[in-house]
Design a protein around this motif. Structure first.
Motif, PDB file in Angstrom:
ATOM      1  N   MET A   1     -52.396 -91.031   6.336  1.00  0.00           N
ATOM      2  CA  MET A   1     -51.313 -90.634   7.228  1.00  0.00           C
ATOM      3  C   MET A   1     -49.806 -90.938   6.816  1.00  0.00           C
ATOM      4  SD  MET A   1     -51.173 -93.878  10.062  1.00  0.00           S
ATOM      5  CE  MET A   1     -49.552 -93.350  10.812  1.00  0.00           C
TER       6      MET A   1
ATOM      7  N   LYS B   1     -44.244 -87.803   1.123  1.00  0.00           N
ATOM      8  CA  LYS B   1     -43.997 -88.949   0.021  1.00  0.00           C
ATOM      9  C   LYS B   1     -45.237 -89.584   0.449  1.00  0.00           C
ATOM     10  CE  LYS B   1     -40.347 -91.317  -2.173  1.00  0.00           C
ATOM     11  NZ  LYS B   1     -40.437 -92.521  -1.763  1.00  0.00           N
TER      12      LYS B   1
ATOM     13  N   ALA C   1     -47.585 -92.778  -1.259  1.00  0.00           N
ATOM     14  CA  ALA C   1     -47.739 -94.313  -2.158  1.00  0.00           C
ATOM     15  C   ALA C   1     -46.580 -94.653  -2.693  1.00  0.00           C
ATOM     16  CB  ALA C   1     -48.842 -93.865  -3.143  1.00  0.00           C
TER      17      ALA C   1
ATOM     18  N   LYS D   1     -56.387-107.036   1.237  1.00  0.00           N
ATOM     19  CA  LYS D   1     -56.375-107.233   2.825  1.00  0.00           C
ATOM     20  C   LYS D   1     -56.162-108.910   3.028  1.00  0.00           C
ATOM     21  CE  LYS D   1     -56.774-103.132   4.419  1.00  0.00           C
ATOM     22  NZ  LYS D   1     -55.730-102.163   5.020  1.00  0.00           N
TER      23      LYS D   1
ATOM     24  N   GLY E   1     -46.149 -91.384   6.937  1.00  0.00           N
ATOM     25  CA  GLY E   1     -45.063 -91.600   7.933  1.00  0.00           C
ATOM     26  C   GLY E   1     -43.799 -91.314   7.151  1.00  0.00           C
ATOM     27  N   ALA E   2     -43.774 -91.134   5.922  1.00  0.00           N
ATOM     28  CA  ALA E   2     -42.644 -90.919   4.729  1.00  0.00           C
ATOM     29  C   ALA E   2     -42.537 -89.593   4.563  1.00  0.00           C
ATOM     30  CB  ALA E   2     -42.668 -91.736   3.842  1.00  0.00           C
TER      31      ALA E   2
ATOM     32  N   ARG F   1     -60.834 -95.678   3.732  1.00  0.00           N
ATOM     33  CA  ARG F   1     -59.342 -96.118   3.489  1.00  0.00           C
ATOM     34  C   ARG F   1     -58.377 -95.015   3.436  1.00  0.00           C
ATOM     35  NH1 ARG F   1     -60.877 -99.981   4.683  1.00  0.00           N
ATOM     36  NH2 ARG F   1     -58.831 -99.993   5.236  1.00  0.00           N
ATOM     37  N   THR F   2     -57.429 -95.196   2.774  1.00  0.00           N
ATOM     38  CA  THR F   2     -56.369 -94.005   2.543  1.00  0.00           C
ATOM     39  C   THR F   2     -56.710 -93.465   0.904  1.00  0.00           C
ATOM     40  OG1 THR F   2     -54.594 -95.096   3.859  1.00  0.00           O
ATOM     41  CG2 THR F   2     -53.902 -93.644   2.033  1.00  0.00           C
TER      42      THR F   2
ATOM     43  N   ARG G   1     -55.725 -90.670  -1.557  1.00  0.00           N
ATOM     44  CA  ARG G   1     -54.667 -89.481  -2.047  1.00  0.00           C
ATOM     45  C   ARG G   1     -54.600 -88.588  -3.199  1.00  0.00           C
ATOM     46  NH1 ARG G   1     -52.701 -94.976  -1.298  1.00  0.00           N
ATOM     47  NH2 ARG G   1     -51.136 -95.052   0.436  1.00  0.00           N
TER      48      ARG G   1
HETATM   49  C1  FMN Z   1     -47.806 -96.170   9.793  1.00  0.00           C
HETATM   50  C2  FMN Z   1     -48.310 -95.788   8.425  1.00  0.00           C
HETATM   51  C3  FMN Z   1     -47.468 -94.896   7.667  1.00  0.00           C
HETATM   52  C4  FMN Z   1     -48.034 -94.605   6.353  1.00  0.00           C
HETATM   53  N1  FMN Z   1     -47.382 -93.804   5.775  1.00  0.00           N
HETATM   54  C5  FMN Z   1     -47.624 -93.296   4.406  1.00  0.00           C
HETATM   55  C6  FMN Z   1     -46.975 -92.386   3.588  1.00  0.00           C
HETATM   56  O1  FMN Z   1     -45.858 -91.976   4.146  1.00  0.00           O
HETATM   57  N2  FMN Z   1     -47.605 -92.256   2.482  1.00  0.00           N
HETATM   58  C7  FMN Z   1     -48.438 -92.985   1.945  1.00  0.00           C
HETATM   59  O2  FMN Z   1     -48.953 -92.521   1.016  1.00  0.00           O
HETATM   60  N3  FMN Z   1     -49.309 -93.599   2.808  1.00  0.00           N
HETATM   61  C8  FMN Z   1     -48.908 -94.077   3.820  1.00  0.00           C
HETATM   62  N4  FMN Z   1     -49.797 -94.824   4.659  1.00  0.00           N
HETATM   63  C9  FMN Z   1     -50.740 -95.345   4.372  1.00  0.00           C
HETATM   64  C10 FMN Z   1     -50.831 -96.806   3.665  1.00  0.00           C
HETATM   65  O3  FMN Z   1     -49.933 -97.020   2.803  1.00  0.00           O
HETATM   66  C11 FMN Z   1     -52.137 -97.602   3.611  1.00  0.00           C
HETATM   67  O4  FMN Z   1     -52.649 -97.633   5.045  1.00  0.00           O
HETATM   68  C12 FMN Z   1     -52.271 -98.933   3.130  1.00  0.00           C
HETATM   69  O5  FMN Z   1     -51.774 -98.735   2.171  1.00  0.00           O
HETATM   70  C13 FMN Z   1     -53.537 -99.483   3.166  1.00  0.00           C
HETATM   71  O6  FMN Z   1     -54.504 -98.677   2.737  1.00  0.00           O
HETATM   72  P1  FMN Z   1     -55.629 -98.568   3.498  1.00  0.00           P
HETATM   73  O7  FMN Z   1     -55.374 -97.624   4.528  1.00  0.00           O
HETATM   74  O8  FMN Z   1     -56.720 -97.812   2.411  1.00  0.00           O
HETATM   75  O9  FMN Z   1     -56.089 -99.719   4.354  1.00  0.00           O
HETATM   76  C14 FMN Z   1     -49.128 -95.317   5.838  1.00  0.00           C
HETATM   77  C15 FMN Z   1     -49.893 -95.907   6.806  1.00  0.00           C
HETATM   78  C16 FMN Z   1     -49.624 -96.435   8.037  1.00  0.00           C
HETATM   79  C17 FMN Z   1     -50.333 -97.332   8.941  1.00  0.00           C
END
Ligand code: FMN
Length: 192
Positions: A123, A65, A67, A182, A125-126, A12-13, A15
């Motif tokens: 990852m 940046k 969450a 999800k 993006g922000a 997962r993501t 932080r």
């Molecule tokens: C294209 C993309 C950009 C993202 N940018 C950020 C970001 O700038 N900051 C952040 O904390 N998470 C970012 N995320 C993580 C998403 O918030 C995260 O994938 C989503 O909440 C679902 O959680 P999971 O990855 O555990 O399934 C990004 C994910 C993707 C796919």
């Protein structure tokens, strides 16, 4: 196959991270995973900038940046929780201008290769792409796609079924673990 599904489910993501370095062997494996990813017409337009070492990581961190769904005091990693590694994904536009799918595949490979060793990732993006492009010394033929943060997580993250349309925002539970709704398979799949 069971192990792969378990890896996909738990990757997962993340932080919040331990302040423990990631070994060079694991970093090399993460990069090798990116190199092996599929690429449109096999043009391979992506390159990678590795940012390790506390000082350099901080120089990148200030431009990121975290969450967006949460108030900053909950989602932004605090001092002592920052990632210990960033890998920037760079698009080389002179090779191919349409890099988005390539980048997604490479990032997916990297985050899975990392998680296979217990290294979590986010990852980003922000991020301030102009400031980071300058910091990385990118040329005019290059564009920053994304930076990916890595570290050993200090929290867990669990997927739950999304029960209604409004419930897409992830949140923290009472243990400050992430909960990630999800959409159910039955809501996103249609068989012809
Ligand atoms: C294209 C993309 C950009 C993202 N940018 C950020 C970001 O700038 N900051 C952040 O904390 N998470 C970012 N995320 C993580 C998403 O918030 C995260 O994938 C989503 O909440 C679902 O959680 P999971 O990855 O555990 O399934 C990004 C994910 C993707 C796919």
């Amino acid at each position: 196959m069971d192990n792969l599904m378990e890896l996909l489910k738990s990757r997962r993501t993340y932080r919040r991270f331990e302040q423990r370095q990631i070994s060079r062997e694991i970093i090399d494996e993460i990069l090798e995973a990116a190199r092996l990813a599929s690429s449109a017409a096999n043009r391979q337009p992506l390159s990678y900038i590795v940012v390790s070492g506390a000082e350099k990581v901080e120089e990148v961190f200030v431009h990121t940046k975290w969450a967006g769904a949460l108030p900053p005091e909950q989602g932004q990693p605090k001092e002592g929780e920052h990632p210990v590694l960033f890998i920037a994904v760079v698009e080389n536009l002179d090779i191919n201008k349409n890099c988005d799918t390539d980048a997604g595949l490479a990032i997916s490979n990297m985050t899975l290769a990392a998680w296979n060793h217990g290294v979590g990732s986010c990852m980003i993006g922000a991020c301030n792409k102009a400031a980071l492009s300058e910091l990385f010394g990118l040329t005019e033929d290059q564009a920053l796609h994304t930076v990916v943060a890595f570290g050993y997580p200090t929290h867990e993250s669990h997927v739950v079924d999304m029960e209604d349309e409004e419930q897409f925002k992830y949140y923290l539970d009472e243990k400050r673990d992430y909960v990630v709704p999800k959409r159910k398979l039955s809501d996103v799949v249609r068989w012809l």
